[in-house]
Structures are given as C-alpha cells and as structure tokens.
Design an enzyme around this catalytic site. Structure first.
Site, PDB file in Angstrom:
ATOM      1  N   GLY A 239       0.762  -1.246   0.000  1.00  0.00           N
ATOM      2  CA  GLY A 239       0.000   0.000   0.000  1.00  0.00           C
ATOM      3  C   GLY A 239       0.786   1.285   0.000  1.00  0.00           C
ATOM      4  N   PRO A 274       4.395  -5.218  -0.938  1.00  0.00           N
ATOM      5  CG  PRO A 274       6.627  -4.516  -1.078  1.00  0.00           C
ATOM      6  CD  PRO A 274       5.745  -5.552  -0.450  1.00  0.00           C
ATOM      7  NE  ARG A 276      -0.248   2.565  -6.020  1.00  0.00           N
ATOM      8  CZ  ARG A 276      -1.271   2.508  -6.867  1.00  0.00           C
ATOM      9  NH1 ARG A 276      -1.166   3.057  -8.053  1.00  0.00           N
ATOM     10  NH2 ARG A 276      -2.401   1.915  -6.511  1.00  0.00           N
ATOM     11  NE  ARG A 312      -2.803   3.515 -11.463  1.00  0.00           N
ATOM     12  CZ  ARG A 312      -2.580   4.741 -11.058  1.00  0.00           C
ATOM     13  NH1 ARG A 312      -1.996   5.602 -11.858  1.00  0.00           N
ATOM     14  NH2 ARG A 312      -2.926   5.116  -9.862  1.00  0.00           N
ATOM     15  CB  CYS A 342     -14.774   4.347 -30.560  1.00  0.00           C
ATOM     16  SG  CYS A 342     -13.892   4.329 -32.113  1.00  0.00           S
ATOM     17  CD  GLU A 343     -15.968   3.576 -24.554  1.00  0.00           C
ATOM     18  OE1 GLU A 343     -16.616   4.422 -23.892  1.00  0.00           O
ATOM     19  OE2 GLU A 343     -16.426   2.461 -24.873  1.00  0.00           O
TER      20      GLU A 343
HETATM   21  C1  LIG Z   1      -3.143  -4.868  -4.176  1.00  0.00           C
HETATM   22  C2  LIG Z   1      -2.642  -5.538  -2.967  1.00  0.00           C
HETATM   23  C3  LIG Z   1      -1.340  -5.308  -2.506  1.00  0.00           C
HETATM   24  C4  LIG Z   1      -0.401  -4.334  -3.153  1.00  0.00           C
HETATM   25  O1  LIG Z   1      -0.802  -3.012  -3.008  1.00  0.00           O
HETATM   26  P1  LIG Z   1       0.161  -1.817  -3.451  1.00  0.00           P
HETATM   27  O2  LIG Z   1      -0.620  -0.611  -3.137  1.00  0.00           O
HETATM   28  O3  LIG Z   1       0.418  -1.968  -4.897  1.00  0.00           O
HETATM   29  O4  LIG Z   1       1.402  -1.924  -2.639  1.00  0.00           O
HETATM   30  C5  LIG Z   1      -0.914  -6.015  -1.401  1.00  0.00           C
HETATM   31  N1  LIG Z   1      -1.725  -6.904  -0.775  1.00  0.00           N
HETATM   32  C6  LIG Z   1      -2.977  -7.142  -1.193  1.00  0.00           C
HETATM   33  C7  LIG Z   1      -3.792  -8.125  -0.471  1.00  0.00           C
HETATM   34  C8  LIG Z   1      -3.484  -6.469  -2.300  1.00  0.00           C
HETATM   35  O5  LIG Z   1      -4.732  -6.705  -2.688  1.00  0.00           O
END
Ligand SMILES: *Cc1c(COP(=O)(O)O)cnc(C)c1O
Length: 423
Positions: A239, A274, A276, A312, A342-343
């Site tokens: 996250g 992790p 992202r 995104r 086409c959107e």
């Molecule tokens: C999506 C997800 C992650 C990764 O989240 P990031 O924001 O990309 O670090 C980790 N654990 C679970 C259970 C997820 O669904």
C-alpha cells in the site's frame, strides 16, 4: 526517478534511449528499468533488516515473469490473487514457500493448485472460504496453512476504489469477529493457523494509517496467542504510495521506522506485500503522436496508446506525468492527450501543459510500471503493447507485442454458421 533522464536531449531508461527502443520494437511499449526494480526491493530489505521478513511482491501490480524473476533474484516472493498469478509466479521460478495467496473469491480449483504447489500461506477472507479450503485440503490429505485477513477499519485516506480496510469493504473479516473466526479455523481439522494478515489500501501517502492499523492487529495477535493460537507470520500488506505528480509519500525507511517497534514486539516473521512502491516508478509507457488536432474549445494530441493500454487515467482519474522523448523548448500548449479508442473516456491526460508536439514524435507516460500492463485489454481489437526490460546500456523484449493472430486465438466460427451462409 534517476533511471529516466535526458542524455543528449533524448529521454533514456538507464543508458538506453527510448527512441532507440521504439525504433526496434515499435510503439506503444512499456519499458522497465532493472536497476530501479532492484534498488526498490533493496530499499525494503535494508529498511526491514532488523526483523526476519519476506518481501512478497504483489503480482497484480506487474505480472511479467521477467519482473517477478528480478525480484526473486533479490530473495523476493509474491503475493498472488488468482490461479493465473500462481502459474506466473511458479513460471518465474519463485520458491512456492515464498508465496501468499489473497483474494475474496478463491475457487476450490485455485485452492487445490496452491496446495499442490505447497505455498507458504493462504490469506483467508471469510468463513465460507475457510471451510471450502478445509474441504479441499482434506481431499488432498494435507493441512492448509492459513492467516485470516482482518479488516481493522482504518481509513487510509486514498481513492475509494483502492481503499480496502474499511468496515464497508468487501475485503477481510471485521476485526470484531476475528477471534471467533480464528476459533472456527482452529476447529477445522485440515486447517493450520499460522498467521495474520491485513492490507488497508493502496497509494497511501501517510504513515499514520499503517501504524494505527498495525497497532490494532498487534493487540489481536496477543489476544489470539492467549488462546494458544500459533501466530508465526504477520503479513502487514502493501500500500505504500509513490509520486505520480506532487504526492509526498513516506520513504520506505520512514514507514519501517514507524512500525518496526510494533513488528519487533510481535516476534513474528514479517511478510510485506508491496506492489506499486516496488515497480510503479520503474516503468514508462512510450507512445507515438499520430495527429494533433486543434479545436475551438480544446487542443488534442492523439497518440497510439489508449485506455486499453493504460486505464488508470480513465478508471481512477489518475495523474501520469508525460514527457516528450526528444527534449524540446517549444511553446507550451494546454492539451488533452487522447488515445484512438472510440470512447470519450479514452485519455492519458487532460488539460495538460506540454510543449507543442508534432505527428510522429514520441511521448513517455511516466510511472507506468504498476497497474498498467496488468490492467490492459484488447478493447477495440488492439493488440497489447510489447514490454522491455532495460539493463544498463542493453534491453531485452520480455513480452512480444501481440499480433493480429493473437487477437483471434481460441475463437472459432462453428459449423452451424457455415451452414447458414447465404450462397
Ligand atoms: C493490491 C494488494 C497489494 C499491493 O498493493 P500496493 O498498493 O500496490 O502496494 C498487497 N496486498 C494485497 C492483499 C493487495 O490486494
């Protein structure tokens, strides 16, 4: 990201010119920097060195097997959410004992495949799922190692689509019900309780929600241990956010310093997931300008990448920086950068100030190493882009551009339709 810099007026990934890659593989394509990926996982390893830990990269962020292998070479594992991701992780050569399996809707088939692979642990999200796993494990004559995903009801202050730890979320088990769910798990003969899991959301830019959530989980770990549950693995989720525009997320080290006291107190083996923050800023999407279009109300730059390649901006109103591959100092113009789909929702940027671009020139869409290719589709019958991995002054194609034949793979016109042909 220091891996993406202008050298002699051309944007490079490490020491390879993005224009040179475009020459070789065509456009659009994704390019990932091997050294950026490696540096990021090493930053995690260093920050968490004081506790026994596993960095299980969230495969949904970037599932290319060469990217997975890059992390595996650094000792990393994977957080998987489907049988398909299990298949990819194994194909990348990741040790099954470094795999954790999350997701609210695991099917019995997927559970069976993961049990056969002998993964580290299942992160379970409901009591029905728990009993289903118990049944599958019974037919295989094994015990399934389990953590329950607990939902600590902490607001991560992020986009609602990527917030996952609130009461109204489909994810996890409410913290108030956690003890009774663990008691159920302990009664099931083919389940072995080994850990606990939480993941509160994505693109988090503050440390506090992590600390708040993990403090609640630590209390729960203590309560569970008091009932003789063997909580060995503490999976703290992923996250951590990245900078797309002007966000200022904590450094991995700052996050670690804030939570390490809690983690140490637990004496658990720590699992991190992790996604992202490992791959997001290690990748770019390079696209070519097809046309420019000046309207009365708006100016458009029409490029050869669309929402099918990078969803995104359309899906989350996400901001991605866009840079001309060939550095220039022309007049700035406010434009929408749009794809050929086409959107009306097909855009990579809106109301963006860019130097005037001409047909045939290249643009780099930054921060495209996570939730980019993995969310791509074939909408409008568009073959998906190539992916390349850059390493120093060289690069390898790690996924070929799809062909027209790839688009038709598996499809068939049944005989009955041949019979109905008008002659
Ligand atoms: C999506 C997800 C992650 C990764 O989240 P990031 O924001 O990309 O670090 C980790 N654990 C679970 C259970 C997820 O669904």
């Amino acid at each position: 990201m220091q891996e993406f810099t202008y050298q002699n007026g051309m944007l490079h990934c490490e020491d390879v010119s993005l224009a040179a890659i475009a020459e070789k593989v065509g456009t659009p394509f994704f390019a990932y920097s091997h050294s950026a990926l490696t540096d990021r996982i090493r930053a995690y390893k260093t920050a968490f060195a004081e506790v026994p830990h596993l960095i299980a990269f969230a495969v949904k962020a970037n599932a290319n097997i060469a990217v997975l292998k890059t992390f595996a070479n650094e000792g990393g594992g994977a957080d998987i959410v489907s049988g398909g991701e299990l298949h990819r992780a194994l194909a990348a050569g990741i040790d099954p004992k470094k795999l954790v399996f999350a997701g609210v809707g695991k099917t019995k088939q997927e559970m069976s495949a993961a049990l056969h692979a002998d993964i580290l642990m299942f992160n379970i999200e409901s009591s029905q799922e728990l009993t289903a796993l118990d049944e599958v494990a019974k037919t295989q004559g094994v015990k399934a190692p389990v953590a329950l995903r607990v939902n600590p009801d902490v607001n991560p202050n992020t986009h609602p689509y990527i917030s996952t730890g609130l009461k109204n979320s489909k994810f996890g088990i409410e913290i108030s019900k956690a003890v009774s769910e663990y008691q159920l798990a302990a009664r099931l003969s083919n389940i072995e309780v080994v850990g606990i899991h939480s993941h509160i959301g994505s693109q988090l830019t503050e440390v506090k929600p992590f600390v708040d959530a993990l403090a609640l989980i630590l209390e729960l770990i203590e309560a569970l241990r008091a009932q003789n549950m063997d909580i060995r693995h503490w999976d703290i989720g992923g996250g951590l956010g990245i900078t797309y525009e002007a966000e200022n997320p904590p450094l991995v080290k700052d996050m670690a310093d804030a939570i390490l006291p809690l983690l140490k107190k637990s004496a658990c083996h720590i699992i991190l997931e992790p996604g992202r923050s490992l791959s997001g800023n290690a990748g770019v999407l390079v696209t070519r300008v097809i046309y420019t279009k000046e309207g009365e109300a708006k100016n458009f730059v029409v490029v050869d990448a669309g929402m099918n390649d990078l969803v995104r901006p359309s899906f989350y109103q996400a901001y991605h920086a866009i840079r001309p591959v060939s550095e220039n100092h022309r007049v700035q113009q406010v434009v929408d950068v749009v794809g050929p789909i086409c959107e009306s929702g097909d855009f990579l940027a809106q109301e963006r100030s860019l130097p005037q671009m001409a047909s045939g020139e290249l643009l780099a869409v930054m921060s495209a190493g996570a939730y980019a290719f993995t969310m791509s589709s074939n909408y409008n019958a568009r073959p998906r882009p190539a992916e390349v991995l850059v390493h120093g002054d060289a690069f390898d194609i790690i996924r070929k551009r799809e062909t027209m034949d790839d688009l038709l793979r598996g499809e068939e016109i049944p005989d009955i339709l041949r019979k109905f042909e008008k002659v």
